[in-house]
Scaffold this motif. Sequence first.
Motif, PDB file in Angstrom:
ATOM      1  N   GLN A   1       0.821  -1.303  -0.150  1.00  0.00           N
ATOM      2  CA  GLN A   1      -0.040  -0.203   0.049  1.00  0.00           C
ATOM      3  C   GLN A   1       0.865   1.300  -0.002  1.00  0.00           C
ATOM      4  O   GLN A   1       0.534   2.130  -0.774  1.00  0.00           O
ATOM      5  CB  GLN A   1      -0.898  -0.021   1.185  1.00  0.00           C
ATOM      6  N   LEU A   2       2.062   1.307   0.834  1.00  0.00           N
ATOM      7  CA  LEU A   2       2.894   2.486   0.867  1.00  0.00           C
ATOM      8  C   LEU A   2       3.473   2.633  -0.421  1.00  0.00           C
ATOM      9  O   LEU A   2       3.475   3.759  -1.079  1.00  0.00           O
ATOM     10  CB  LEU A   2       3.990   2.202   1.845  1.00  0.00           C
ATOM     11  N   SER A   3       3.858   1.548  -0.998  1.00  0.00           N
ATOM     12  CA  SER A   3       4.629   1.808  -2.396  1.00  0.00           C
ATOM     13  C   SER A   3       3.731   2.218  -3.669  1.00  0.00           C
ATOM     14  O   SER A   3       3.982   3.039  -4.190  1.00  0.00           O
ATOM     15  CB  SER A   3       5.418   0.615  -2.948  1.00  0.00           C
ATOM     16  N   GLU A   4       2.674   1.733  -3.500  1.00  0.00           N
ATOM     17  CA  GLU A   4       1.490   2.180  -4.306  1.00  0.00           C
ATOM     18  C   GLU A   4       1.032   3.583  -4.163  1.00  0.00           C
ATOM     19  O   GLU A   4       1.045   4.294  -5.318  1.00  0.00           O
ATOM     20  CB  GLU A   4       0.216   1.401  -4.109  1.00  0.00           C
ATOM     21  N   ILE A   5       0.872   4.123  -3.110  1.00  0.00           N
ATOM     22  CA  ILE A   5       0.531   5.405  -2.972  1.00  0.00           C
ATOM     23  C   ILE A   5       1.660   6.437  -3.125  1.00  0.00           C
ATOM     24  O   ILE A   5       1.532   7.375  -3.774  1.00  0.00           O
ATOM     25  CB  ILE A   5      -0.063   5.651  -1.135  1.00  0.00           C
ATOM     26  N   ILE A   6       2.908   5.926  -2.711  1.00  0.00           N
ATOM     27  CA  ILE A   6       4.103   6.896  -2.970  1.00  0.00           C
ATOM     28  C   ILE A   6       4.209   6.864  -4.676  1.00  0.00           C
ATOM     29  O   ILE A   6       4.605   7.923  -4.947  1.00  0.00           O
ATOM     30  CB  ILE A   6       5.472   6.230  -2.342  1.00  0.00           C
ATOM     31  N   ASN A   7       4.220   5.879  -5.325  1.00  0.00           N
ATOM     32  CA  ASN A   7       4.405   5.779  -6.848  1.00  0.00           C
ATOM     33  C   ASN A   7       3.351   6.770  -7.501  1.00  0.00           C
ATOM     34  O   ASN A   7       3.454   7.421  -8.412  1.00  0.00           O
ATOM     35  CB  ASN A   7       4.137   4.418  -7.414  1.00  0.00           C
TER      36      ASN A   7
END
Length: 130
Positions: A22-28
């Motif tokens: 979830q973190l990487s998706e939102i950051i990207n």
Amino acid sequence: MQPDIQHYNNQQTSEEQLICNQLSEIINQNLPEAESKIWHAHPVWFLEGNPIVGYSKLKSGIRLLFWSGVTFEEKDLQPGSGKFKDASITYTAVNQINTTDLKRWLQKSNDIQWDYKNIVKRKGVLERLK
């Protein structure tokens, strides 16, 4: 998602995988111009070679760290050691991630930056870029 970051996420426990994904998706989504890679064994996003945001596994959970986070003046981001301008938050469950807060912090990470890229050249002295 960058393959090395996906591999890192896949190495975590099931709940930690959910948090990392979830973190990487939102950051990207919110820093599309950022370069992402595994740096010092953890996923990190860079703008023009300057580290901006990353996460790592700690005993206490998944820590999301903003290199210039102290300057954001956000109550939920805890300051680091005080030597640098970093601040972080630790998650133990995916439902703890407040998307609205995270998106605001990511915008601030783009707008407020300290020059970590050249910290060695400046002998540990940080200068503000933005």
